[in-house]
Enzyme design. Structure first.
Site, PDB file in Angstrom:
ATOM      1  N   VAL A 135       2.354  34.896 -13.139  1.00 53.16           N
ATOM      2  CA  VAL A 135       1.010  34.983 -13.732  1.00 53.16           C
ATOM      3  C   VAL A 135       0.563  36.430 -13.951  1.00 53.16           C
ATOM      4  O   VAL A 135      -0.294  36.698 -14.799  1.00 53.16           O
ATOM      5  CB  VAL A 135      -0.048  34.219 -12.895  1.00 53.16           C
ATOM      6  CG1 VAL A 135       0.234  32.735 -12.865  1.00 53.16           C
ATOM      7  CG2 VAL A 135      -0.173  34.798 -11.479  1.00 53.16           C
ATOM      8  N   TYR A 144      -7.279  41.422  -0.833  1.00 58.40           N
ATOM      9  CA  TYR A 144      -7.462  39.988  -1.096  1.00 58.40           C
ATOM     10  C   TYR A 144      -8.934  39.661  -1.358  1.00 58.40           C
ATOM     11  O   TYR A 144      -9.270  38.960  -2.316  1.00 58.40           O
ATOM     12  CB  TYR A 144      -6.930  39.203   0.107  1.00 58.40           C
ATOM     13  CG  TYR A 144      -6.937  37.705  -0.047  1.00 58.40           C
ATOM     14  CD1 TYR A 144      -5.946  37.051  -0.787  1.00 58.40           C
ATOM     15  CD2 TYR A 144      -7.923  36.929   0.550  1.00 58.40           C
ATOM     16  CE1 TYR A 144      -5.945  35.668  -0.915  1.00 58.40           C
ATOM     17  CE2 TYR A 144      -7.928  35.551   0.428  1.00 58.40           C
ATOM     18  CZ  TYR A 144      -6.935  34.923  -0.305  1.00 58.40           C
ATOM     19  OH  TYR A 144      -6.940  33.555  -0.434  1.00 58.40           O
ATOM     20  N   ASN A 173      -4.474  28.840  -9.723  1.00 59.39           N
ATOM     21  CA  ASN A 173      -4.324  28.695  -8.266  1.00 59.39           C
ATOM     22  C   ASN A 173      -3.388  29.732  -7.649  1.00 59.39           C
ATOM     23  O   ASN A 173      -3.541  30.065  -6.473  1.00 59.39           O
ATOM     24  CB  ASN A 173      -3.817  27.278  -7.959  1.00 59.39           C
ATOM     25  CG  ASN A 173      -3.299  27.153  -6.549  1.00 59.39           C
ATOM     26  OD1 ASN A 173      -4.071  27.004  -5.600  1.00 59.39           O
ATOM     27  ND2 ASN A 173      -1.970  27.249  -6.381  1.00 59.39           N
ATOM     28  N   LYS A 195     -10.560  38.227  -4.862  1.00 61.74           N
ATOM     29  CA  LYS A 195     -11.241  36.930  -4.949  1.00 61.74           C
ATOM     30  C   LYS A 195     -12.699  37.100  -5.368  1.00 61.74           C
ATOM     31  O   LYS A 195     -13.244  36.239  -6.064  1.00 61.74           O
ATOM     32  CB  LYS A 195     -11.127  36.181  -3.620  1.00 61.74           C
ATOM     33  CG  LYS A 195      -9.680  35.787  -3.270  1.00 61.74           C
ATOM     34  CD  LYS A 195      -9.076  34.842  -4.301  1.00 61.74           C
ATOM     35  CE  LYS A 195      -7.740  34.266  -3.863  1.00 61.74           C
ATOM     36  NZ  LYS A 195      -7.155  33.347  -4.855  1.00 61.74           N
ATOM     37  N   SER A 239     -11.929  32.288  -2.891  1.00 59.14           N
ATOM     38  CA  SER A 239     -11.788  32.184  -1.428  1.00 59.14           C
ATOM     39  C   SER A 239     -13.114  32.542  -0.775  1.00 59.14           C
ATOM     40  O   SER A 239     -13.876  33.376  -1.285  1.00 59.14           O
ATOM     41  CB  SER A 239     -10.716  33.153  -0.919  1.00 59.14           C
ATOM     42  OG  SER A 239     -10.773  33.250   0.489  1.00 59.14           O
ATOM     43  N   ALA A 284     -11.313  41.662  -2.357  1.00 58.80           N
ATOM     44  CA  ALA A 284     -11.746  42.258  -3.633  1.00 58.80           C
ATOM     45  C   ALA A 284     -11.227  41.433  -4.806  1.00 58.80           C
ATOM     46  O   ALA A 284     -11.941  41.198  -5.786  1.00 58.80           O
ATOM     47  CB  ALA A 284     -11.245  43.699  -3.730  1.00 58.80           C
ATOM     48  N   GLY A 340       1.045  28.209  -9.648  1.00 57.76           N
ATOM     49  CA  GLY A 340       1.340  28.270  -8.203  1.00 57.76           C
ATOM     50  C   GLY A 340       1.452  26.889  -7.589  1.00 57.76           C
ATOM     51  O   GLY A 340       0.995  26.648  -6.470  1.00 57.76           O
ATOM     52  N   ALA A 341       2.104  25.968  -8.309  1.00 58.40           N
ATOM     53  CA  ALA A 341       2.112  24.557  -7.893  1.00 58.40           C
ATOM     54  C   ALA A 341       3.376  24.146  -7.130  1.00 58.40           C
ATOM     55  O   ALA A 341       3.624  22.969  -6.936  1.00 58.40           O
ATOM     56  CB  ALA A 341       1.917  23.656  -9.116  1.00 58.40           C
TER      57      ALA A 341
END
Ligand SMILES: NC(=O)c1ccc[n+]([C@@H]2O[C@H](COP(=O)([O-])OP(=O)(O)OC[C@H]3O[C@@H](n4cnc5c(N)ncnc54)[C@H](O)[C@@H]3O)[C@@H](O)[C@H]2O)c1
Length: 246
Positions: free
Chosen positions: A63, A154, A89, A158, A141, A156, A12-13
């Protein structure tokens, strides 16, 4: 040059926190493989890494797809001859209150944010185990620790990343592979620029340091864990949140 002769892979860069992490690792001596779905922006990141005097390869990989994750790790090792540092990421949001959240939004977020970390980690530790060295940093997060109305999927995902981090840490510690999570609070990126000015002001009031963080703040914590600072740290969650959650 803390990371001289090290090879890092950052997912995710293409933008935001992942891009800042990739550039930070390169500025500290690492050659960096970067992956994303957005090749146009990813190629810009690669160019900036090369401008810093390091090697870079840009790899298109989803991913959430285990085959893509395996191919991405293989390409990194083929091109650079090693893989020392993996930064998981890549992440997405599909927000909504539970009663209105569609099943496909739940599945999409869990697939990228949680299964994606599993896929990339599994592919990388196969190699890192033989190498008997590895540093894995997962971007979790604050929401995975506190919960947040409107982010069931989100939060859950993280929270899952934090559990996965601790298990990877336990399974591979004897091979000198550490695995830690960095849990950012609210950071200034495109992800948070989508919030209204009012929401951002309300958020800032809840942060003891009175402001949102910068991608650089997250990248500094990642560099510490990926470098010698993290040599005896594993299974931890490092909060980078201006004191919002303690
Ligand atoms: N911005 C914040 O306030 C904040 C706070 C806490 C955690 N995070 C986490 O930090 C990470 C980066 O967030 P950001 O703010 O830079 O977000 P962003 O949306 O700016 O960047 C995320 C990147 O991941 C890529 N991506 C999305 N799905 C992918 C997939 N399936 N395969 C490969 N790449 C994919 C996107 O193309 C994008 O380039 C995410 O995991 C996010 O959950 C962000």
């Amino acid at each position: 040059m803390e990371l001289k002769d090290k090879v890092a892979l950052v997912t995710g860069a293409a933008q935001g926190i992942g891009k800042t992490i990739a550039l930070k690792l390169a500025a500290n001596g690492a050659d960096v493989a970067i992956s994303d779905l957005n090749m146009e922006k990813l190629n810009e990141t690669a160019k900036e890494i090369i401008d810093l005097g390091r090697k870079a390869i840009a790899i298109k990989a989803n991913v959430a797809d285990s085959k893509d994750a395996e191919a991405m790790v293989e390409e990194t090792i083929n091109k650079f001859g090693a893989l020392h540092i993996l930064i998981n990421n890549a992440g997405i949001t599909r927000d909504g209150l539970i009663l209105r959240m569609k099943e496909e939004d739940w599945d999409a977020v869990l697939s990228v944010n949680l299964k994606g970390v599993f896929n990339c980690t599994k592919a990388a530790v196969k190699y890192m185990s033989k190498q008997r060295h590895g540093r894995i940093v997962n971007i979790a997060s604050i929401v995975g620790e506190m919960g947040n109305a409107g982010q069931a999927n989100y939060s859950a995902s993280k929270a899952g990343v934090i559990g996965l981090t601790k298990t990877v840490a336990r399974e591979f510690a004897s091979r000198d592979i550490t695995c830690n999570a960095v849990a950012p609070g609210f950071i200034e990126t495109l992800m948070t620029q989508a919030l209204s000015e009012k929401v951002r002001e309300e958020l800032a009031k809840q942060i003891p340091m009175g402001k949102l963080g910068a991608p650089e703040d997250v990248a500094n914590a990642v560099l510490f864990l990926a470098g010698s600072g993290g040599d005896y740290i594993t299974g931890q969650v490092i909060n980078v949140n201006g004191g919002m959650y303690m």
